[in-house]
Design a protein around this motif. Structure first.
Motif, PDB file in Angstrom:
ATOM      1  N   ASP A  28       0.843  -1.194   0.000  1.00  0.00           N
ATOM      2  CA  ASP A  28       0.000   0.000   0.000  1.00  0.00           C
ATOM      3  C   ASP A  28       0.884   1.253   0.000  1.00  0.00           C
ATOM      4  O   ASP A  28       1.759   1.391   0.853  1.00  0.00           O
ATOM      5  N   ARG A 102      -3.022   0.290   6.615  1.00  0.00           N
ATOM      6  CA  ARG A 102      -3.639   1.628   6.608  1.00  0.00           C
ATOM      7  C   ARG A 102      -5.012   1.651   7.275  1.00  0.00           C
ATOM      8  O   ARG A 102      -5.327   2.573   8.016  1.00  0.00           O
ATOM      9  N   GLN A 103      -5.826   0.634   7.051  1.00  0.00           N
ATOM     10  CA  GLN A 103      -7.186   0.633   7.595  1.00  0.00           C
ATOM     11  C   GLN A 103      -7.212   0.481   9.115  1.00  0.00           C
ATOM     12  O   GLN A 103      -8.244   0.673   9.739  1.00  0.00           O
ATOM     13  N   GLN A 107      -6.520   3.879  15.463  1.00  0.00           N
ATOM     14  CA  GLN A 107      -7.479   3.225  16.359  1.00  0.00           C
ATOM     15  C   GLN A 107      -6.851   2.806  17.680  1.00  0.00           C
ATOM     16  O   GLN A 107      -7.469   2.112  18.477  1.00  0.00           O
TER      17      GLN A 107
END
Length: 169
Positions: A28, A102-103, A107
């Motif tokens: 990515d 990346r996702q 968090q």
């Protein structure tokens, strides 16, 4: 086999099933921009073999990190031995590293995983200094390193990529 559990994560030494999953993460562009750019399949395999081999040679290494709920691969976090040719002050020293997909960024998963990995390393390998290297433009990773007590040591070049070396003693 070592397996660390956190509230949301499972950390375990990587195996062959993690090769393709980590390749997808590091392919990515948002991720590899801080890893010196795109990597060939051979370079990616070398990174995975370094992590796996560190377990065999030194008794510590990078952990494959997955979500407890779904088993999705989040990334790779841990302390490993690398001998990168950066100088006598860091070459024969444990190196901390973290790469998240990346996702999963933003968090708190990196902090959760690094807390577990460094906690385990400190318990088993007491008193060992650890270095890490981070792209100087990667502000979130530099902040995470500072949270865990890493302080700037010096700037260096890894191939053509600038890196900041940090030390946690």
């Amino acid at each position: 086999m070592i397996c660390l559990l956190t509230e949301r994560l499972v950390l375990e030494p990587p195996d062959a099933r993690h090769i393709a999953e980590m390749r997808a993460i590091t392919d990515d562009p948002d991720t590899h921009r801080y890893l010196g750019g795109p990597q060939s399949a051979a370079d990616h395999f070398t990174r995975m073999a370094r992590n796996a081999g560190s377990w065999q040679l030194y008794g510590y290494g990078g952990f494959a990190v997955t979500l407890r709920t779904s088993g999705a691969t989040v990334g790779n976090v841990g302390v490993f031995h690398s001998w990168r040719g950066l100088g006598a002050d860091v070459d024969d020293m444990p190196e901390a590293g973290w790469i998240l997909g990346r996702q999963f960024v933003g968090q708190g998963l990196a902090r959760e995983a690094v807390t577990a990995a460094l906690g385990w390393f400190d318990e088993v390998h007491r008193g060992r200094p650890i270095f890490c290297m981070i792209d100087p433009d990667n502000a979130p990773s530099l902040a995470l390193a500072a949270h865990f007590g890493f302080v700037p040591l010096r700037d260096a070049q890894l191939g053509t990529a600038p890196v900041r070396l940090l030390l946690r003693g």
